[in-house]
Design a protein around this motif. Structure first.
Motif, PDB file in Angstrom:
ATOM      1  N   UNK A 200       0.850  -1.192   0.000  1.00  0.00           N
ATOM      2  CA  UNK A 200       0.000   0.000   0.000  1.00  0.00           C
ATOM      3  C   UNK A 200       0.883   1.237   0.000  1.00  0.00           C
ATOM      4  N   UNK A 201       0.301   2.372  -0.417  1.00  0.00           N
ATOM      5  CA  UNK A 201       1.085   3.597  -0.500  1.00  0.00           C
ATOM      6  C   UNK A 201       0.326   4.817   0.002  1.00  0.00           C
TER       7      UNK A 201
ATOM      8  N   UNK B  14      -2.200  -9.575  -6.818  1.00  0.00           N
ATOM      9  CA  UNK B  14      -1.705  -8.877  -5.631  1.00  0.00           C
ATOM     10  C   UNK B  14      -0.183  -8.968  -5.553  1.00  0.00           C
ATOM     11  N   UNK B  15       0.446  -8.910  -6.704  1.00  0.00           N
ATOM     12  CA  UNK B  15       1.903  -8.930  -6.754  1.00  0.00           C
ATOM     13  C   UNK B  15       2.467  -7.710  -6.037  1.00  0.00           C
ATOM     14  N   UNK B  16       3.258  -7.933  -5.025  1.00  0.00           N
ATOM     15  CA  UNK B  16       3.819  -6.822  -4.244  1.00  0.00           C
ATOM     16  C   UNK B  16       5.267  -6.518  -4.609  1.00  0.00           C
TER      17      UNK B  16
ATOM     18  N   UNK C 265      -3.344   3.458  -3.118  1.00  0.00           N
ATOM     19  CA  UNK C 265      -2.608   4.695  -2.874  1.00  0.00           C
ATOM     20  C   UNK C 265      -3.596   5.748  -2.364  1.00  0.00           C
ATOM     21  N   UNK C 266      -3.208   6.431  -1.311  1.00  0.00           N
ATOM     22  CA  UNK C 266      -4.059   7.399  -0.638  1.00  0.00           C
ATOM     23  C   UNK C 266      -3.452   8.790  -0.784  1.00  0.00           C
TER      24      UNK C 266
ATOM     25  N   UNK D 126       4.553  -3.077   2.771  1.00  0.00           N
ATOM     26  CA  UNK D 126       3.770  -4.306   2.637  1.00  0.00           C
ATOM     27  C   UNK D 126       3.012  -4.551   3.934  1.00  0.00           C
ATOM     28  N   UNK D 127       1.722  -4.773   3.809  1.00  0.00           N
ATOM     29  CA  UNK D 127       0.856  -5.054   4.952  1.00  0.00           C
ATOM     30  C   UNK D 127       0.612  -6.561   5.032  1.00  0.00           C
TER      31      UNK D 127
END
Length: 635
Positions: free
Chosen positions: A6-7, A301-303, A40-41, A264-265
């Motif tokens: 997440x970003x 969901x490739x991180x 992304x937020x 990474x969560x």
């Protein structure tokens, strides 16, 4: 294994210059995609800028912001990322401060700000209306119809359940995210515009971390940057990503370029915490908060590269100052626990077996602190060393020297003759160095200690630690048993730091020097005869494996309920420079088998204090049948 990257982004902006702003927003989205972010937020009112003031009453600004949302939705059409943007919205003649949630060309939902600040430096009620009463409504925009609108939306791809709140929502008595988490959200995003004042940074940081802990969720926070108007206020572009109380990533504020931070969560970790926490489940019944779940799906969901920090020693704080504070706290908890037991029993004597090893040393140090605290003479501490077939000069001398340096009542009882007699009684050949040979010595020592405790009217203090209990590396009805066990929830990796802390901070030089030599001695039960040079031949970690690995396995197995696949994966990340994959797999297999087969020892544990997040007490944290099968867990 349910990881997601997440970003949080803060673009360069110009106040009320929507076209300029969305170009930088696009750049941040592209950067987020390049970093493999799936969410992304952006900051509050990021389309227009937060500090537009009375320009928010201009129809042109509002209309252009909606056109910007359309443009960004089209921009996201081929992009597999959930985007949260801030912009105003007119609905039923009221203006709302909203979060627009975009994914692959569509606006999935729009969420109004629940609480509108109107005090000190904030006067948002001049323009905006609270949205907390909106729950079952929808919005038609000129380019998309029937868009869910309300503060109770959760966006779900199945495992990831994402909810949103806006700035002030976090600062109120009960933030909306508290209810949203009870409704299932495990990732909370906050679009914010929080100005900078002296010390506000620390308070805001604590709010984010504590809310993520309270909700047992991830919390992504993005605040407006330095290009907001500075007519009266300054903004810093504070970006944070927290997970269940831990700050995973945080930026350096006051940046003057587009910025995206990401992390990474671990969704499984969050869900595991909720599964174990009965109070969380009970809260979902009491606060029956109605949520609307909006379904969507990621293509994958490739991180990217797994760059999440994995601590090799999860029981031991990495920072020196924090580690020192933790050791002091644990040492005080142990001493307070023992003080209560001594006061309750009315006994003013303690008995302990001293081997010259780390565990018995730590237990003795706890007794010393306790007796000093209760103003009981140290001579009332009966320290017994019991050399046997494998006792080396080094451990023996350290045991003797430490007991004398600490001014205890010291006694030596050699157990060789008693064990030889016992071998004769049970017809066991002395040359057969099997498990019976070893356990006879452990049980002989415990019998001596128990009987001396009875004779002297004292309390026998146990020395075994959490790691030994997890592996069953103790003799049933031998060193496994005592009248009170002060080390029972302290893992082996932490014992060493506790002894070192006491040596450096709570001991005179003579005792401190002895403690430092004990720290440098290999871990061994010393139950097999020493070699021709008088050195230890039985090193525990050669037999059961490295304790740092087993403590790592224990933490993730108990604390997070992680699968063995995930534990192995994380261990290989954490220990990539210390152990090869085959070694980690080998000892993980050994850990699981020993953990299951040795439960019967944990089911009969004496009392002892819990000091950390994990305890294997059968009366507390861990209740497991002694005859459970491990077949489901091993290959």
């Amino acid at each position: 294994m349910n990881f997601i990257r997440v970003g949080a982004a803060c673009p360069v902006t110009k106040v009320a210059d929507i076209h300029y702003n969305i170009e930088n927003i696009k750049k941040c989205i592209e950067e987020s995609l390049a970093k493999h972010c799936k969410i992304v937020v952006f900051p509050e009112l990021s389309i227009t800028s937060y500090t537009c003031g009375d320009l928010f009453t201009q129809n042109h600004l509002i209309e252009q912001s909606i056109k910007a949302i359309e443009e960004l939705a089209q921009f996201s059409k081929d992009k597999d990322i959930l985007i949260a943007l801030g912009a105003p919205l007119v609905h039923k003649y009221s203006l709302y401060n909203c979060a627009y949630i975009l994914h692959k060309g569509r606006v999935l939902g729009i969420l109004p700000k629940n609480f509108i600040p109107n005090y000190t430096e904030f006067y948002e009620k001049r323009w905006f209306t609270e949205g907390n009463a909106l729950s079952e409504e929808s919005i038609d925009l000129y380019f998309q119809k029937e868009i869910p609108f309300g503060s109770n939306l959760i966006f779900s791809d199945g495992i990831n359940k994402i909810a949103f709140e806006i700035c002030e929502d976090l600062w109120v008595t009960i933030p909306p995210s508290s209810f949203l988490s009870l409704g299932g959200a495990n990732i909370i995003c906050n679009l914010s515009a929080s100005n900078e004042l002296v010390s506000k940074y620390e308070y805001r940081r604590n709010l984010v971390a504590s809310q993520s802990a309270r909700c047992m969720a991830a919390y992504i926070y993005s605040s407006s940057g330095v290009f907001e108007s500075t007519t009266d206020l300054v903004f810093s572009g504070h970006l944070m990503i927290s997970e269940n109380g831990s700050m995973l990533k945080e930026n350096h504020r006051f940046q003057r370029e587009n910025e995206v931070i990401c992390s990474i969560i671990d969704i499984d970790k969050l869900n595991s915490e909720r599964l174990k926490n009965v109070s969380f489940r009970d809260s979902t019944k009491i606060y029956n908060y109605n949520v609307r779940e909006i379904k969507f799906s990621f293509d994958d969901l490739n991180y990217g590269e797994f760059d999440r920090y994995v601590d090799k020693h999860p029981f031991v704080p990495s920072g020196e100052k924090q580690r020192e504070e933790r050791c002091k706290e644990i040492f005080n908890i142990q001493s307070a626990a023992l003080a209560k037991r001594i006061s309750h029993t009315g006994l003013n004597k303690a008995v302990i077996g001293i081997s010259g090893g780390l565990d018995s040393t730590l237990a003795l140090l706890v007794i010393i602190k306790t007796f000093d605290m209760l103003k009981i003479p140290r001579k009332n501490i009966l320290t017994i060393t019991m050399p046997g077939f494998g006792t080396t000069d080094r451990t023996y001398n350290n045991a003797v020297s430490l007991c004398k340096a600490l001014d205890t009542t010291f006694k030596e009882i050699n157990i060789v003759d008693a064990c030889l007699q016992h071998f004769k009684d049970i017809n066991h050949p002395i040359e057969n160095h099997d498990i019976t040979y070893e356990n006879v010595q452990a049980r002989e020592r415990t019998q001596i200690l128990m009987d001396i405790a009875n004779k002297e009217g004292g309390l026998l203090i146990g020395t075994g630690d959490l790691s030994e209990l997890a592996l069953g590396w103790c003799t049933y009805n031998g060193d496994h048993m005592s009248m009170y066990s002060v080390n029972c929830s302290i893992p082996k990796t932490l014992v060493r730091y506790l002894v070192n802390y006491v040596a450096e901070h709570e001991m005179e030089k003579e005792a401190s020097d002895i403690l430092l030599d004990i720290l440098d001695t290999p871990v061994s039960p010393e139950l097999l005869p020493k070699d021709k040079n008088g050195d230890i031949v039985q090193k525990t970690e050669d037999i059961v494996g490295p304790y740092e690995l087993h403590d790592f396995f224990l933490y993730y197995f108990i604390r997070q309920g992680a699968t063995l696949e995930k534990i192995a994966f994380l261990a290989k990340v954490a220990f990539k420079n210390e152990y090869d994959d085959a070694t980690i797999d080998k000892w993980l297999d050994k850990f699981v088998k020993r953990f299951f087969t040795q439960q019967f020892k944990r089911s009969a544990l004496p009392d002892g204090p819990k000091v950390g997040t994990i305890s294997l007490s059968p009366r507390g944290d861990w209740r497991m049948p002694s005859d459970a099968s491990y077949n489901l867990w091993v290959k």
